[in-house]
Design an enzyme around this catalytic site. Structure first.
Site, PDB file in Angstrom:
ATOM      1  N   GLU A  36      52.054  -1.187  39.141  1.00 37.80           N
ATOM      2  CA  GLU A  36      50.800  -2.195  39.151  1.00 37.80           C
ATOM      3  C   GLU A  36      50.400  -1.777  40.723  1.00 37.80           C
ATOM      4  OE1 GLU A  36      51.514  -6.158  38.525  1.00 37.80           O
ATOM      5  OE2 GLU A  36      52.184  -5.900  36.759  1.00 37.80           O
TER       6      GLU A  36
ATOM      7  N   ASP B 181      47.439 -14.462  45.428  1.00 35.25           N
ATOM      8  CA  ASP B 181      48.552 -13.821  46.110  1.00 35.25           C
ATOM      9  C   ASP B 181      48.963 -14.706  47.366  1.00 35.25           C
ATOM     10  OD1 ASP B 181      48.461 -11.597  44.647  1.00 35.25           O
ATOM     11  OD2 ASP B 181      46.601 -10.644  45.754  1.00 35.25           O
TER      12      ASP B 181
END
Length: 253
Positions: free
Chosen positions: A45, A56
């Site tokens: 990824e 995140d």
């Protein structure tokens, strides 16, 4: 057949690694991808850095900030990856937020992904309903798999809808927290993993968030097709640079 579907058919547990494009240095992207494949990683990824990364945790946020400061942009990433399929055969997924894709133009973005050999996209802030009704036809046109996230709080109805519009794998977030914030899995998470496994979805699941070593990789893959490691790999890059990838992968399996 899309490389993601091919890989998922293999009789093995999938190890997927996430990293931020342009980190630690702007031009490390291709070398990191090549080294990950060489050392047995099954899927990669590639994070497209964004200034407001909602899902995140601090480790990936910091790597994205550095990558942006290094000069990483959507176009720079596409330029870096233009010849990637001359040296890399495993599935490549771009993970990023919808705003940069919208700015680039959704169809133009998808077309460019197809040209350079990207197999799928993970867009945490693109609602599945919007995707299904507005963008799925474009993704299908360019042979791209859109990978959706589910969490312990996602309703069964929504999970089944995600399953119905997906044709790759489902990204099963291990907890309701951001990336990099978990250390091992307890009974609550294992109950969640088993609950999803028992739903017999048509798409296999790959677990992410909280996978950081061989123990958590093995725990997760008892219940799912594979696992994704992000923050732990970013930390490894921060501490060791991009030249010691072999030791990281060997420490997982």
């Amino acid at each position: 057949m899309n490389r993601i579907n091919q890989k998922l058919q293999e009789n093995k547990k999938i190890l997927s690694i996430y990293f931020s494009a342009g980190y630690p240095s702007l031009n490390d992207t291709v070398q990191i991808i090549q080294d990950l494949e060489k050392n047995g990683v099954d899927m990669i990824e590639i994070g497209l850095p964004f200034s407001d990364p909602l899902a995140d945790g601090p480790t990936i946020q910091a790597s994205s900030t550095t990558a942006l400061q290094n000069g990483m942009t959507t176009q720079v990433l596409f330029d870096q990856l233009k010849d990637i399929r001359k040296s890399v055969t495993i599935p490549l997924v771009i993970m990023g937020y919808f705003n940069p894709m919208l700015q680039y133009g959704v169809e133009a973005f998808c077309q460019k992904c197809a040209e350079i050999g990207i197999d799928g996209l993970i867009i945490p802030d693109l609602p599945v309903d919007v995707y299904a009704y507005e963008y799925k036809a474009t993704f299908d046109k360019y042979g791209l798999k859109n990978i959706f996230l589910i969490t312990p709080q996602t309703s069964e109805e929504r999970i089944r809808f995600i399953d119905s519009v997906s044709d790759g794998f489902i990204y099963m977030v291990s907890s309701a927290s951001v990336t990099g914030s978990s250390a091992g899995f307890g009974n609550t998470q294992e109950t969640y993993f088993k609950r999803i496994a028992d739903m017999n979805l048509k798409n296999p699941q790959i677990i992410g968030f909280g996978i950081n070593n061989a123990e958590t990789f093995n725990q997760a893959t008892q219940f799912a097709k594979g696992a994704i490691i992000g923050s732990a790999f970013i930390t490894h890059l921060k501490e060791n640079g991009s030249g010691k990838i072999e030791s990281f992968v060997k420490g997982i399996r």
